[in-house]
Scaffold this active site. Structure first.
Site, short mmCIF file in Angstrom:
data_model
loop_
_atom_site.label_atom_id
_atom_site.label_comp_id
_atom_site.label_asym_id
_atom_site.label_seq_id
_atom_site.Cartn_x
_atom_site.Cartn_y
_atom_site.Cartn_z
N CYS A 1 -2.39 7.89 4.92
CA CYS A 1 -2.31 7.48 3.53
C CYS A 1 -3.56 7.89 2.76
O CYS A 1 -3.54 7.91 1.52
CB CYS A 1 -2.11 5.97 3.42
N GLU B 1 0.88 -1.16 0.00
CA GLU B 1 0.00 0.00 0.00
C GLU B 1 0.91 1.21 0.00
O GLU B 1 1.65 1.44 0.95
CB GLU B 1 -0.91 -0.05 1.22
#
Length: 492
Positions: A265, A228
């Site tokens: 994120c 990720e």
């Protein structure tokens, strides 16, 4: 203490030996172990929070909440294993009358083998040593080696010790869990290139994730790297919504942008709208809020340095105009919020304008019309999230835009902001490359377990030798697809 090349070899061999043991455990034993880990983390005293505060500069309230989230991850993933969710069981019974005869075939999911997890910096509990990747790999039936993040080594060790106590209490073999510190990239890459490692979990930068992907792809036996790698999480501001509440939207946006000093994120680092008096009002209010924002310490010096460097790189691009910077003085290591603007035409010719600036930075793209807004959307790289600030009328009038946005992200949000990732089965925390390495998988929620399993079919096996979840009587009482029907009943 850093581990040597020889030390890594021994750790991986031990993880493989442990896997051969834990792969034979019953699901009940695996579930009990995971719940023991949760209990051990829950029992950790104030030292965990105070250590993480000192190492990460995160506030007490945030860390207390993150500890609770981490415990919930372990327990909810254990619950998912107990329900049989991650096993994805299918049974097709034999039919001797068919020509040719149909065999009895029963499929379940089994653990891949030893897994390497790279701890993340921005969530020292929930995405680090005892984070979701580690919990997911254990839930799959794998042994785990965690490469600790250097930004919070003492915090990582406290969490590692909690897992190791659970390993001992559960009677599992040494090597079920290992925790290592690496001083060089070469040492860390050995935890990917070693032939006994079968998968990798990573949360971090595009540069770091792509490097691990390249190492894994170059192996004689390539393995999956579930990386990720962040994104700019674009926010699309549509005309009717903007006309109704431009200033209110701007204030809400700044709250999301500056939350946690922008170190999520899912931080919304890009906004896209069509030029209008209302967009001007939005930018004016946004700028005023940014000027009044208070700089705060970032996770560690490396992230603060990268924030300044990346911010300067982006704002030096042709056509980018800085609209506002937080007026309060930013001490060394602090992140000062910034908002800048650029025209859609500049965005279309310069990929640098969609690079992530990890921190409280936003770039607002001003498109000349709806056609240019669609072109900007088509130009976007893959994203973890995308947000629509819109009325239902806006959505109805922009069907092609909405469809294009959906093709670019893993989670599409309506009239909310992306800084908040619920841990649940329906959550998808991943997206098209380069936001993650494989858009099919999530790193949050119980479906994240599926990253670390592989299907295994048993054909015409005696019932007594089948795994419990495949036995005719369904002794575990879990959901199974039997002859294309979902049921908990025994096979008739």
């Amino acid at each position: 203490m850093s581990v040597s090349k020889e030390g890594i070899e021994g750790i991986v061999q031990q993880a493989q030996q442990a896997f051969t043991v834990i792969s034979k455990l019953s699901l009940a034993q695996r579930i009990a172990f995971m719940r023991t880990v949760a209990d051990e983390i829950e029992a950790l005293g104030p030292e965990l929070i105070t250590t993480a505060q000192r190492e990460s500069h995160l506030p007490e309230g945030r860390l207390v909440g993150e500890k609770g989230r981490t415990i919930f991850q372990w327990r909810s993933y254990a619950d998912a294993v107990e329900r049989g969710d991650s096993l994805d069981i299918s049974i097709d019974t034999a039919n001797a009358e068919r020509t040719p005869p149909k065999p009895d075939i029963r499929k379940t999911n089994v653990g891949l083998g030893p897994v390497t997890v790279f701890g993340a910096s921005n969530f020292p509990f929930a995405f680090s040593t005892a984070g979701g990747d580690t919990a997911g790999a254990f839930a799959a039936g794998c042994s785990v080696i965690v490469k600790a993040h250097p930004g919070h080594p003492e915090t990582s060790q406290i969490m590692a010790d909690a897992i190791l106590r659970a390993v001992e209490k559960s009677g599992l073999p040494q090597g079920t869990f290992s925790h290592v510190f690496c001083e060089t990239n070469e040492e860390a890459q050995l935890l990917v290139s070693h032939p006994l490692i079968k998968a990798v979990g990573f949360t971090g930068s595009y540069r770091g994730g792509k490097a691990l992907m390249d190492v894994a792809a170059a192996r004689p036996e390539p393995i999956p790297v579930y990386a990720e790698m962040g994104s700019v999480n674009p926010v699309f501001i549509l005309p009717e919504k903007l006309k109704a509440s431009a200033s209110e939207l701007a204030k809400q946006y700044v709250g999301s942008l500056t939350l946690g000093v922008g170190q999520f994120c899912t931080n919304p680092g890009l906004a896209i709208g069509v030029q209008s008096p209302e967009l001007d009002e939005f930018i004016e209010t946004f700028s005023a809020e940014i000027k009044n924002a208070v700089p705060a310490p970032m996770l560690h010096a490396g992230i603060a340095k990268a924030y300044i460097s990346n911010k300067e790189k982006l704002t030096s691009q042709t056509g980018v105009q800085v609209e506002a910077i937080a007026e309060a003085e930013a001490a060394e290591g602090f992140g000062a919020p910034v908002v800048a603007t650029a025209l859609g035409v500049d965005f279309l010719v310069n990929d640098a304008l969609q690079e992530e600036v990890f921190g409280p930075f936003a770039l607002i793209i001003k498109c000349k019309d709806e056609a240019e807004m669609l072109a900007v959307t088509e130009k976007l790289h893959g994203q973890l999230t995308a947000t629509l600030l819109a009325t239902t009328g806006d959505v109805a009038a922009n069907a092609e835009l909405v469809a294009t946005i959906q093709s670019k992200c893993g989670r599409i949000i309506f009239n909310n902001f992306p800084t908040g990732v619920e841990v649940c089965k329906a959550m998808h925390h991943g997206g098209p490359f380069p936001s993650s390495s494989n858009a099919q998988f999530t790193s949050v929620g119980s479906d994240s377990i599926k990253r670390f399993v592989r299907p295994l079919s048993f054909q015409n096996w005696p019932d007594e030798f089948l795994p419990e979840e495949l036995k005719t009587s369904n002794p575990l009482g879990i959901w199974r697809t039997v002859n294309n029907e979902l049921t908990k009943a025994a096979v008739s």
